[in-house]
Structure formats: C-alpha cells, structure tokens
Design an enzyme around this catalytic site. Structure first.
Site, mmCIF file in Angstrom:
data_model
loop_
_atom_site.group_PDB
_atom_site.id
_atom_site.type_symbol
_atom_site.label_atom_id
_atom_site.label_comp_id
_atom_site.label_asym_id
_atom_site.label_seq_id
_atom_site.Cartn_x
_atom_site.Cartn_y
_atom_site.Cartn_z
ATOM 1 C CB THR A 1 -0.948 0.017 1.210
ATOM 2 O OG1 THR A 1 -0.187 -0.154 2.416
ATOM 3 C CG2 THR A 1 -1.964 -1.104 1.102
ATOM 4 C CB CYS A 2 3.885 2.346 1.834
ATOM 5 S SG CYS A 2 4.998 0.961 1.559
ATOM 6 C CG MET A 3 6.227 0.748 -2.152
ATOM 7 S SD MET A 3 7.411 2.082 -2.367
ATOM 8 C CE MET A 3 8.055 1.703 -3.991
#
Length: 284
Positions: A251-253
């Site tokens: 999710t962070c990427m």
C-alpha cells in the site's frame, strides 16, 4: 472520546458483601446515618483513571462520594490543557461526584469536551497550521466544495486518469493478457467496488484529480502521491500454478502484484475476493 473513560456500570447485587475498604473509593454514608457494616444493594465497576481516579470495584450507595487516589473528592470540574480548572455546571466546584449523580457527571463532562472541540483558540491553532502550507488569502476564491475536491480528491475514481498514471515494472506491458484482464475487471466494477479496490491497493478511498505531470510536460515522471500506481509480478516461485495464488499489494508504494492468471474469470474472482476480504489470506 475522553468522556468514554467515565464508565460507571451498576447492577443489583443480592450478596451480603460489606463496604469496600479500598482507599481509592471511600463510601461516605455516615452523613445520612447509614450503617457501613450492613449490605448495600449496588455493585459498581469504576474506570476513571484518566482523571486521576484509580480503577476499582466497590459497593456503593447513591450518596457515596468518589475520591481520587490523593484522597480528594472528585468535583463537577474539569482541568483544561492550560491548567485552568472550569466548572462542569453551576456550582460544580462545590458539588462532589457521587454514585447517584454519576450519569449527570459524565453527561456534563461529555458536553464540555464537545464544546472544547470548537473553542476559538483551537480553531486559531488549526488556522495557523493550515496557513503554513496554503496561503490563507486564496481561500476566499474557493468554495467549500473546491477545497474538499483539492484536499480529498474526487469520490468517483477516474479510471482513465488512473490508467494514464500507471507504471509497469520490468517485463510487464499493458498488452499482456493478464494485464488486459486486470483493466477489464476494473472497468466492470461499480463505483463502490472501485473505491474498495483503491482502498485495498493504497489504503486511500479517494485519489487526486490532478497531477504535476499534466501541467509540466518537461517532467513527465513528477507525480503527486500516491501516483503512479505500479503493477508488478507476483512474489514467490514462478513454477507454482498462478491461478491458486492471490493478488498482493504494497500500500505504501501503491504497488499491485498480479499473478499470471489464465482467464478473465479467475482475475475477477481473485480481485473481488481481495477487496471484500478483511484479512490477508497469506498473513501468518
């Protein structure tokens, strides 16, 4: 909310237990001539540790006064962050908290905390922080709807915009069969399902509607987060049957890892499972 810490729950106690001698909660029944050695009908579990009152269990009567761990009676007052103590009601500084008025106390405390959320001083601090990022004078040219759109993005996901801001990792192309399956499934989704997919992929429910790459052709790789969405290959052993594997994300990427699913139906089933399943099936 802080007021939820004041949880006073009572029930009828048919046992003949005596008065609790815990020093954190003192039963002051002498004022009305009660015999502290006799059974009292209510049993109460008290949790007010946030306000300096020790959590405890005691047998209390309606007129029993509650004391702090320092031995001071709890009054209908509340201490602000500035250190100032204010009354929760008229005459609150002279009114102790008892078992009988506990519900009124929690209601007054809740109301005071709600009022504190809109105090002018707090709003001024929010305004100052906002002004450090956005020039305040430009707000006069925008409607509330404009502000919401710029700050939160649009509630309806623009699929064509998302496609234009998607990058494929080495070895993948938008013409690959499983990539075509992927976009076809997204095109068939309802608005709610598409929002669920975005939530699954980058932990956001909305996406920006503009990107710097549009207004600056000289810098096509400059994007506003979370763009661009990235599509990569599945992790693990390539020899395993891809149809038995699950869609994974970072999710962070904003990175979606797609197995090489063999058919559109398999892709649809796996993506729908991913966006409707609360738990990662491969976790643990």
């Amino acid at each position: 909310m802080a007021a939820s810490a004041a949880q006073l729950q009572s029930d009828e106690d048919s046992s003949s237990s005596g008065v609790d001698t815990n020093p954190a909660v003192v039963a002051s029944a002498a004022a009305d001539g009660a015999d502290t050695a006799s059974p009292i009908s209510r049993h109460v579990s008290i949790s007010l540790s946030e306000y300096g009152i020790e959590s405890t269990t005691a047998t209390l009567d309606d007129k029993d006064v509650l004391y702090t761990t320092l031995g001071d009676p709890v009054m209908f007052t509340y201490e602000l962050q500035s250190g100032e103590r204010v009354e929760l009601c008229n005459g609150g500084a002279d009114r102790p908290l008892t078992f009988g008025n506990r519900k009124e106390y929690t209601a007054c405390l809740r109301q005071r905390l709600l009022e504190g959320l809109v105090e002018r001083a707090r709003v001024d601090h929010i305004r100052a922080g906002f002004a450090s990022v956005v020039p305040i004078h430009i707000l006069n040219t925008m409607t509330p709807q404009d502000m919401q759109l710029r700050m939160c993005g649009q509630s309806c996901i623009g699929l064509e915009f998302l496609k234009a801001h998607t990058a494929y990792q080495t070895g993948l192309h938008e013409t690959n069969p499983h990539i075509r399956f992927f976009w076809q499934v997204l095109e068939e989704m309802t608005k709610d399902e598409l929002s669920r997919f975005i939530k699954f992929a980058c932990n956001q429910e909305r996406l920006p509607v503009t990107c710097p790459c549009q207004s600056n052709p000289a810098s096509p790789n400059v994007h506003v987060p979370p763009y661009p969405m990235k599509i990569g290959s599945a992790d693990g052993d390539d020899r395993a049957d891809p149809d038995t594997r699950y869609v994974r994300v970072e999710t962070c990427m904003f990175l979606v890892k797609l197995p090489l699913y063999s058919t559109l139906e398999v892709m649809r089933r796996k993506i729908m499972y991913a966006i409707h399943c609360r738990d990662d099936p491969l976790f643990g």
